[in-house]
Design an enzyme around this catalytic site. Structure first.
Site, PDB file in Angstrom:
ATOM      1  N   ILE A   2       4.848   0.824   0.033  1.00  0.00           N
ATOM      2  CA  ILE A   2       4.245   0.007  -0.123  1.00  0.00           C
ATOM      3  C   ILE A   2       3.877   0.510   1.547  1.00  0.00           C
ATOM      4  O   ILE A   2       3.330  -0.542   2.283  1.00  0.00           O
ATOM      5  CB  ILE A   2       5.334  -1.617   0.548  1.00  0.00           C
TER       6      ILE A   2
ATOM      7  N   ASN B  92       0.454   8.740 -18.485  1.00  0.00           N
ATOM      8  CA  ASN B  92       1.646   8.703 -19.855  1.00  0.00           C
ATOM      9  C   ASN B  92       1.205   7.267 -19.845  1.00  0.00           C
ATOM     10  O   ASN B  92       0.382   6.781 -19.424  1.00  0.00           O
ATOM     11  CB  ASN B  92       2.841   8.789 -19.635  1.00  0.00           C
TER      12      ASN B  92
ATOM     13  N   GLY C 240       7.556   8.569 -13.212  1.00  0.00           N
ATOM     14  CA  GLY C 240       7.300   7.203 -13.910  1.00  0.00           C
ATOM     15  C   GLY C 240       8.504   6.371 -13.453  1.00  0.00           C
ATOM     16  O   GLY C 240       9.054   5.912 -12.144  1.00  0.00           O
TER      17      GLY C 240
ATOM     18  N   HIS D 139      -0.858 -11.894  -3.166  1.00  0.00           N
ATOM     19  CA  HIS D 139      -0.909 -13.912  -2.956  1.00  0.00           C
ATOM     20  C   HIS D 139      -0.599 -14.399  -1.713  1.00  0.00           C
ATOM     21  O   HIS D 139      -0.038 -13.502  -1.050  1.00  0.00           O
ATOM     22  CB  HIS D 139      -0.816 -14.266  -4.112  1.00  0.00           C
TER      23      HIS D 139
ATOM     24  N   ALA E  86      10.450   8.919  -9.157  1.00  0.00           N
ATOM     25  CA  ALA E  86      10.316   8.109 -10.360  1.00  0.00           C
ATOM     26  C   ALA E  86      11.019   6.684  -9.593  1.00  0.00           C
ATOM     27  O   ALA E  86      11.958   7.066  -9.082  1.00  0.00           O
ATOM     28  CB  ALA E  86      11.243   8.660 -11.865  1.00  0.00           C
TER      29      ALA E  86
ATOM     30  N   ARG F  46      10.600  15.447   2.336  1.00  0.00           N
ATOM     31  CA  ARG F  46      10.918  16.470   2.440  1.00  0.00           C
ATOM     32  C   ARG F  46       9.951  17.398   2.140  1.00  0.00           C
ATOM     33  O   ARG F  46       8.859  16.663   1.493  1.00  0.00           O
ATOM     34  CB  ARG F  46      11.775  17.322   1.842  1.00  0.00           C
TER      35      ARG F  46
ATOM     36  N   LYS G 280       9.589   6.581   0.794  1.00  0.00           N
ATOM     37  CA  LYS G 280       9.277   7.577   2.198  1.00  0.00           C
ATOM     38  C   LYS G 280       9.657   9.023   1.699  1.00  0.00           C
ATOM     39  O   LYS G 280      10.054   9.187   1.091  1.00  0.00           O
ATOM     40  CB  LYS G 280      10.824   7.135   2.955  1.00  0.00           C
TER      41      LYS G 280
END
Length: 227
Positions: free
Chosen positions: A163, A83, A140, A113, A158, A181, A178
């Site tokens: 990370i 999208n 999104g 960085h 969303a 389920r 995380k």
């Protein structure tokens, strides 16, 4: 080693290097051209993607606007849909499997960085690759950072910030993202309405069966009595 070779090897490199700078300018110009193409000119958009990204499979749709850093580090499988407002900072390789759907305002950022301010202020950075498996739906406003792998058949909620690696066959969400389920890895009989596949050609409705005509026998009756 050149700065580009250092970049591709995952080492610290100088982002202001002329070769890298010129390649970013080239990619940004192609992105601008892509974003200005008439919306329903899908063939022209596909031809421009051929020039911009390293590889894309069949049925690739990226809604404008779309920006990337280099393009040649991006690999997309078949049936890829994103999208609006997709950003891929592909200082390292970013790969997507088949059947990947991405919601609006998502970012995939391989660049890192330095923590050390002196190095950071001199323009040094590094990059780690991102890998997204097949049959993945990303909601999104999701951010995915360098060094992350997202497994097959996984849904990212969303607004998540990814990370760490996310395994296959799960729903994951949050900041940091995380697993919440598991998902049954067996294919469903009917596709789920997630609102991201609106680019597909809708299935034509089945034609109704013609009405059945009954045969009616008509007996002709003489209106006058026999004399």
């Amino acid at each position: 080693m050149t700065e580009k070779e250092k970049q591709q090897a995952g080492e610290l490199y100088f982002a202001g290097d002329k070769e890298l700078h010129d390649e970013r300018i080239k990619a940004k110009k192609l992105c601008n051209e892509y974003n200005s193409i008439e919306y329903n000119d899908y063939q022209k958009r596909t031809r421009l993607l051929d020039r911009l990204v390293s590889f894309h499979g069949e049925y690739t749709v990226i809604e404008p606007v779309f920006f990337c850093d280099y393009g040649y580090n991006i690999i997309m499988g078949d049936n890829f849909y994103s999208n609006h407002n997709l950003v891929i900072l592909d200082c390292a390789e970013v790969t997507f499997g088949d059947n990947v759907f991405i919601g609006p305002n998502c970012g995939f950022y391989t660049a890192e960085h330095p923590i050390d301010a002196d190095l950071r202020n001199q323009g040094f950075e590094s990059a780690k690759p991102i890998k997204v498996g097949s049959n993945v739906w990303i909601g999104g406003g999701v951010t995915v950072v360098g060094g992350v792998t997202i497994g097959d058949n996984t849904v990212i909620g969303a607004g998540s910030v990814v990370i760490d690696d996310i395994p296959s066959n799960c729903v994951a969400a949050g900041n940091p993202c995380k697993p919440i389920r598991p998902i049954d890895s067996r294919p469903t009989a009917e596709p789920q309405g997630d609102g991201t596949a609106s680019f597909r050609t809708p299935k034509a409705p089945e034609k109704p069966e013609p009405p059945k005509h009954r045969h009616i026998e008509v007996t002709m009756i003489n209106s006058t009595d026999d004399k």
